[in-house]
Scaffold this active site. Structure first.
Site, short mmCIF file in Angstrom:
data_model
loop_
_atom_site.label_atom_id
_atom_site.label_comp_id
_atom_site.label_asym_id
_atom_site.label_seq_id
_atom_site.Cartn_x
_atom_site.Cartn_y
_atom_site.Cartn_z
CB THR A 134 11.63 0.20 0.92
OG1 THR A 134 10.85 -0.86 1.59
CG2 THR A 134 11.84 0.12 -0.44
CE LYS A 163 11.67 3.18 -2.88
NZ LYS A 163 11.33 4.81 -2.67
P1 NAD Z 1 2.58 7.21 -1.24
O1 NAD Z 1 2.12 6.26 -2.04
O2 NAD Z 1 1.61 7.42 -0.06
O3 NAD Z 1 2.89 8.69 -1.47
C1 NAD Z 1 3.71 8.80 -2.75
C2 NAD Z 1 3.79 10.28 -2.98
O4 NAD Z 1 4.42 10.39 -4.34
C3 NAD Z 1 2.14 10.63 -3.57
O5 NAD Z 1 1.90 12.05 -3.05
C4 NAD Z 1 2.34 10.84 -4.95
O6 NAD Z 1 1.38 11.63 -5.59
C5 NAD Z 1 3.67 11.19 -5.08
N1 NAD Z 1 4.28 10.76 -6.54
C6 NAD Z 1 4.32 9.61 -7.24
N2 NAD Z 1 4.75 9.46 -8.57
C7 NAD Z 1 5.24 10.80 -8.52
C8 NAD Z 1 5.94 11.52 -9.59
N3 NAD Z 1 6.47 10.96 -10.71
N4 NAD Z 1 6.45 12.70 -9.45
C9 NAD Z 1 6.16 13.25 -8.25
N5 NAD Z 1 5.40 12.70 -7.31
C10 NAD Z 1 4.81 11.66 -7.58
O7 NAD Z 1 3.87 6.63 -0.45
P2 NAD Z 1 4.47 6.73 1.18
O8 NAD Z 1 3.92 5.34 1.74
O9 NAD Z 1 4.29 7.98 1.64
O10 NAD Z 1 6.11 6.41 0.68
C11 NAD Z 1 6.71 7.30 0.54
C12 NAD Z 1 8.39 6.95 0.07
O11 NAD Z 1 8.65 6.28 1.43
C13 NAD Z 1 8.38 6.03 -1.18
O12 NAD Z 1 9.46 6.31 -1.90
C14 NAD Z 1 8.36 4.51 -0.48
O13 NAD Z 1 9.06 3.65 -1.42
C15 NAD Z 1 9.16 4.79 0.90
N6 NAD Z 1 8.91 4.00 1.84
C16 NAD Z 1 7.57 3.71 2.36
C17 NAD Z 1 7.26 2.91 3.40
C18 NAD Z 1 5.77 2.38 4.11
O14 NAD Z 1 5.74 1.84 4.84
N7 NAD Z 1 4.80 3.32 3.37
C19 NAD Z 1 8.37 2.11 4.17
C20 NAD Z 1 9.70 2.73 3.61
C21 NAD Z 1 9.94 3.35 2.54
O1 DAU Z 2 8.70 -2.58 4.05
C1 DAU Z 2 8.46 -1.39 3.60
C2 DAU Z 2 7.37 -1.48 2.63
O2 DAU Z 2 6.09 -1.41 3.22
C3 DAU Z 2 7.19 0.03 1.71
O3 DAU Z 2 8.34 0.17 1.04
C4 DAU Z 2 5.82 -0.18 0.83
O4 DAU Z 2 5.84 1.12 0.17
C5 DAU Z 2 4.75 -0.13 1.60
O5 DAU Z 2 3.51 -0.42 1.22
C6 DAU Z 2 4.78 -1.58 2.59
O6 DAU Z 2 4.87 -2.75 1.65
P1 DAU Z 2 4.07 -3.92 2.10
O7 DAU Z 2 3.39 -4.88 0.97
O8 DAU Z 2 4.41 -4.82 3.50
O9 DAU Z 2 2.79 -3.36 3.01
P2 DAU Z 2 0.96 -3.81 2.72
O10 DAU Z 2 0.44 -2.87 3.53
O11 DAU Z 2 0.73 -3.41 1.05
O12 DAU Z 2 0.88 -5.04 3.25
C7 DAU Z 2 1.58 -5.50 4.53
C8 DAU Z 2 1.20 -6.88 4.64
O13 DAU Z 2 -0.14 -7.37 4.74
C9 DAU Z 2 1.82 -7.68 3.40
O14 DAU Z 2 2.47 -8.60 4.04
C10 DAU Z 2 0.60 -8.14 2.59
C11 DAU Z 2 -0.44 -8.17 3.76
N1 DAU Z 2 -1.87 -7.65 3.30
C12 DAU Z 2 -2.00 -6.30 2.52
C13 DAU Z 2 -3.12 -6.09 2.06
C14 DAU Z 2 -3.09 -4.55 1.35
C15 DAU Z 2 -3.10 -8.59 3.30
O15 DAU Z 2 -2.80 -9.62 4.05
N2 DAU Z 2 -4.15 -8.11 2.84
C16 DAU Z 2 -4.49 -6.99 2.21
O16 DAU Z 2 -5.35 -6.74 1.89
#
Ligand code: NAD
Ligand code: DAU
Length: 351
Positions: A134, A163
């Protein structure tokens, strides 16, 4: 045929990756290891039920015996580690599980891959471990500048610290044992199947229920939003073309303040769902502790080396996303029942 061990692919990005890969490649085997935490959901994988190219295994990436047994059963060409605890707010209230899954889980996968791929002093050919990381590992930006792959690592939250630690173990396996690895560091994703603890689906869900929309602090924090399919494309490109030992940042130069995102969701739901939904639902609440102010990715390296570019402009992606949530009310009802209500009350009660 290439065989992939993919982890955490019942979650948001991972399930989108399963669809992306099965649409793109006919001749492929995906073994999907997921613990099915609150964020993992087999409903996300309904569209691949019965497809022999996808095998689902419920289990923990920390489980040495289980992961080793998968390496014995399959000759994996790739490991792509998506599995993680992914929500910053949860990491603030409960950091330990982030160390277990994100750090120890990653080290366990690395060890199992090394045991299977490193024999008699040599690495098996054409193997790769890819860590899905990330942009949060770089910390926070001021008003100018972007994260490049050489920006110093400076995480602030327990999530981003876990991470970062995982990334450092991946590089340690490369530097110490010569393990073939890549790391991708992507900005904020949005799209179908995202759990409604994250900003966009949470705001959609609250709007529909006419609940207040909790904007942390002044709402002027900036995130760099990327449609999830574009992230999947980047991971595939890095897996199949990334130079050994390299990190690739992934982002589409789509920086928006949170308040803009919230107002966009309101506008869309006003037009598509109920015209009584309006900005009076916005409630500025206490800020997230240690809240990073701005993220912004410089994607020059992945563009120049691998030809990656984002295909979905934000204006298109957000409409697709909102339409998906409106068309999948049953999915939302299931994931917001029971434990989600408890989580929401607990997380937002003092805000
Ligand atoms: P998510 O929380 O939606 O999904 C995570 C998945 O991992 C779930 O299916 C959960 O059951 C599984 N999991 C958690 N712990 C586990 C374990 N110990 N063993 C096996 N499975 C396990 O997350 P996401 O948003 O899909 O993110 C996926 C990956 O991408 C993560 O590594 C996150 O750090 C990275 N990432 C996310 C974002 C974002 O914006 N969501 C951006 C950049 C990177
Ligand atoms: O940048 C990549 C990351 O983006 C990933 O690594 C993470 O797994 C993913 O969860 C995400 O992190 P953020 O903290 O940026 O995402 P989130 O959706 O939680 O929040 C986005 C922005 O919105 C952040 O500045 C916090 C704000 N926020 C979030 C929530 C849930 C609010 O203002 N109100 C809320 O209720």
């Amino acid at each position: 045929m290439k065989t992939y061990l993919i982890t955490g692919c019942a979650g948001f990005i991972g399930s989108n990756f399963v669809y992306y890969m099965l649409n793109k490649y006919q001749d492929i085997q995906l073994v999907n290891l997921d613990k099915l935490t609150y964020a993992g959901n087999l409903e996300n994988l309904k569209g691949v039920e019965g497809d022999p190219r996808h095998v689902f295994v419920q289990g923990d990436i920390c489980d040495r015996e289980l992961v080793s047994s998968l390496f014995e059963k399959y000759d994996f060409d790739y490991v792509i580690n998506f599995a993680a605890e992914s929500h910053v707010d949860r990491s603030i209230s409960n950091p330990e599980i982030f160390v277990e899954s994100n750090v120890l889980g990653t080290v366990n996968l690395l060890q199992c891959a090394k045991n299977a791929w490193y024999k008699d002093g040599a690495w098996a050919k054409d193997k790769k471990y890819l860590q899905v990381s990330t942009d949060e590992v770089y910390g926070s930006l001021g008003e100018d500048g972007y994260f490049t792959e050489t920006t110093p690592l400076c995480p602030h939250s327990p999530y981003s610290s876990s991470k970062t630690s995982a990334d450092m173990f991946v590089m340690a396996f490369h530097d110490t044992y010569g393990m073939p690895v890549n790391i991708t560091r992507c900005s904020n994703n949005y799209g179908p199947y995202q759990f409604p603890e994250k900003l966009i689906p949470l705001m959609i869900n609250n709007c529909k229920a006419h609940k207040s929309l909790p904007v942390y602090g002044d709402g002027m924090q900036v995130r760099d939003w990327l449609y999830v399919e574009d992230h999947c494309k980047a991971i595939d490109m890095v897996a199949n073309g990334g130079r050994d030992g390299e990190v690739y940042n992934v982002g589409g130069h789509n920086e928006r303040p949170n308040i803009f995102i919230v107002k966009t969701v309101i506008e869309q739901l006003h037009d598509k769902f109920d015209d009584t939904i309006d900005e009076s639902l916005i409630k500025h609440v206490a800020d997230r502790l240690g809240h990073d102010r701005r993220y912004g990715i410089d994607p020059t390296k992945i563009k120049d080396e691998l030809g990656w570019y984002p295909e979905t402009p934000f204006e298109v992606g957000i409409v697709k996303t909102i339409d998906w949530y409106l068309a999948n009310e049953e999915w939302m009802d299931h994931v917001t029942s029971g434990n989600y209500q408890k989580y929401y009350e607990e997380m937002y009660k003092n805000k």
